[in-house]
Design a protein around this motif. Sequence first.
Motif, PDB file in Angstrom:
ATOM      1  N   UNK A   1     -42.301 -20.611 -39.487  1.00 31.92           N
ATOM      2  CA  UNK A   1     -41.792 -19.352 -38.936  1.00 31.92           C
ATOM      3  C   UNK A   1     -40.611 -19.688 -38.037  1.00 31.92           C
ATOM      4  N   UNK A   2     -39.414 -19.588 -38.608  1.00 27.82           N
ATOM      5  CA  UNK A   2     -38.194 -19.838 -37.837  1.00 27.82           C
ATOM      6  C   UNK A   2     -37.980 -18.670 -36.889  1.00 27.82           C
ATOM      7  N   UNK A   3     -37.710 -18.976 -35.622  1.00 26.62           N
ATOM      8  CA  UNK A   3     -37.537 -17.939 -34.601  1.00 26.62           C
ATOM      9  C   UNK A   3     -36.132 -18.047 -34.011  1.00 26.62           C
ATOM     10  N   UNK A   4     -35.359 -16.985 -34.171  1.00 28.55           N
ATOM     11  CA  UNK A   4     -33.995 -16.947 -33.647  1.00 28.55           C
ATOM     12  C   UNK A   4     -33.887 -15.842 -32.602  1.00 28.55           C
ATOM     13  N   UNK A   5     -33.419 -16.205 -31.415  1.00 25.67           N
ATOM     14  CA  UNK A   5     -33.188 -15.204 -30.375  1.00 25.67           C
ATOM     15  C   UNK A   5     -31.769 -14.681 -30.561  1.00 25.67           C
ATOM     16  N   UNK A   6     -31.675 -13.374 -30.806  1.00 27.24           N
ATOM     17  CA  UNK A   6     -30.389 -12.740 -31.073  1.00 27.24           C
ATOM     18  C   UNK A   6     -30.110 -11.661 -30.032  1.00 27.24           C
ATOM     19  N   UNK A   7     -28.829 -11.439 -29.801  1.00 30.55           N
ATOM     20  CA  UNK A   7     -28.384 -10.370 -28.909  1.00 30.55           C
ATOM     21  C   UNK A   7     -27.710  -9.332 -29.796  1.00 30.55           C
ATOM     22  N   UNK A   8     -28.263  -8.136 -29.852  1.00 30.05           N
ATOM     23  CA  UNK A   8     -27.743  -7.062 -30.702  1.00 30.05           C
ATOM     24  C   UNK A   8     -27.008  -6.046 -29.831  1.00 30.05           C
ATOM     25  N   UNK A   9     -25.820  -5.637 -30.328  1.00 28.08           N
ATOM     26  CA  UNK A   9     -25.004  -4.664 -29.599  1.00 28.08           C
ATOM     27  C   UNK A   9     -24.413  -3.664 -30.576  1.00 28.08           C
TER      28      UNK A   9
END
Length: 158
Positions: free
Chosen positions: A44-52
């Motif tokens: 389970x690859x986990x990517x922290x993303x910032x969405x705007x």
Amino acid sequence: MSTFDKLITLLDGQQARYKIMTHEPTGKCEEVAAIRGTAVGQGAKALVCHVKGNGVKQYVLAILPADQQADLSKVAKAVGGLRASLASPAEVDRLTGCVFGAIPPFSFHDELKVVVDPTLCERNSEIAFNAGLLEKSVVLNAQDYQRICDFSPADILK
């Protein structure tokens, strides 16, 4: 309480079927899968993303099979935004308490919304992930993950 401790407390409290593995510290999907004896796609690859954009400012923990790549525009769309970028190391630390490669597929921060690509649990009866530490992994029953984790399903693969 560490992310590892929060995770194990959650899994135990929900009577999840899982096992903990201790191994050499690595954040590389292929290396850790070989150590665990699991397929890369079970990871389970986990990517922290910032969405705007579109009035949205949201941090997203995007979860996908480790043998796939995320489409950041689909991650943004999943929460109503226009664009997504990977969070900085400082943001990742603040939101997860983990370094890159050690982030489990659960959020313990109210600013971090979990979005999971359905193929992860559709393809696997068990998922594997680093458990807040590069030297600790959890192999978790996929149905238990879906039952326990508060997430939104979304197609986020390239």
